[in-house]
Design an enzyme around this catalytic site. Structure first.
Site, PDB file in Angstrom:
ATOM      1  N   GLU A 111       0.860  -1.174   0.000  1.00 41.76           N
ATOM      2  CA  GLU A 111       0.000   0.000   0.000  1.00 41.76           C
ATOM      3  C   GLU A 111       0.902   1.230   0.000  1.00 41.76           C
ATOM      4  OE1 GLU A 111      -2.299  -3.282   1.595  1.00 41.76           O
ATOM      5  OE2 GLU A 111      -0.543  -2.356   2.510  1.00 41.76           O
ATOM      6  N   ASN A 116       2.158  10.379  -2.040  1.00 39.35           N
ATOM      7  CA  ASN A 116       3.606  10.117  -2.011  1.00 39.35           C
ATOM      8  C   ASN A 116       4.057   9.790  -3.437  1.00 39.35           C
ATOM      9  OD1 ASN A 116       6.228   9.330  -1.543  1.00 39.35           O
ATOM     10  ND2 ASN A 116       5.733   7.967   0.170  1.00 39.35           N
ATOM     11  N   TYR A 123       7.528   2.515  -7.345  1.00 40.70           N
ATOM     12  CA  TYR A 123       6.840   1.231  -7.452  1.00 40.70           C
ATOM     13  C   TYR A 123       6.387   0.952  -8.879  1.00 40.70           C
ATOM     14  CZ  TYR A 123       6.857   1.687  -2.380  1.00 40.70           C
ATOM     15  OH  TYR A 123       7.244   1.848  -1.077  1.00 40.70           O
TER      16      TYR A 123
END
Length: 163
Positions: A111, A116, A123
């Protein structure tokens, strides 16, 4: 913490109980709502994959990975802000993916706060894809913030160097 020297030697190793204080310092510098010392202690006690990133002789980052049947979950990943933009977050994430694969995971979940954007970018560029949203998951100044749920399929073609 000072900026990283140009010639530092990064090392990633398993977290030890005596590292928890330094890990918590990194966590507290990286997040407005950090994990507590006891959460890190419990992760070690429960046998989670707990790793630290050293630069020269100090802990500057960490990750916590929980394993389940066929999957892993990155519970926490942080790098001290004074050490951002040196590839340490990517190195920690890559190690987490390697550990997950070695331990039999087919998928890795995590998560992340949508706000952010550097983490979301890391990611996504590492092969994670958004698979869901958890409403009101994170505390924030204005109440609660959703979390993006992301998944990395380890059976897909891995980045160079991991397979």
């Amino acid at each position: 913490m000072t900026a990283a020297p140009a010639d530092f030697l990064p090392v990633i190793r398993p977290m030890r109980p005596r590292d928890v204080g330094a890990v918590h310092e990194v966590e507290s510098s990286a997040y407005d709502y950090p994990w507590t010392l006891n959460i890190f202690r419990d992760c070690l006690r429960m046998g989670y994959e707990c790793w630290v990133q050293l630069a020269t002789d100090r802990i500057v980052g960490h990750f916590i990975l929980a394993m389940g049947p066929g999957e892993a979950h990155v519970l926490n990943l942080a790098v001290h802000p004074g050490w951002h933009n040196h590839g340490l977050g990517r190195a920690l994430l890559e190690r987490a993916l390697e550990r997950a694969e070695r331990l039999g995971a087919e998928s890795v979940f995590l998560e992340v706060r949508p706000s952010n954007s550097p983490a979301v970018h890391l990611y996504m560029s590492s092969g994670f894809r958004r698979v869901g949203r958890r409403r009101d998951y994170y505390p924030s100044e204005c109440g609660r913030e959703d979390a993006l749920v992301m998944r990395h399929d380890l059976r897909e073609v891995a980045p160079a160097g991991r397979r």
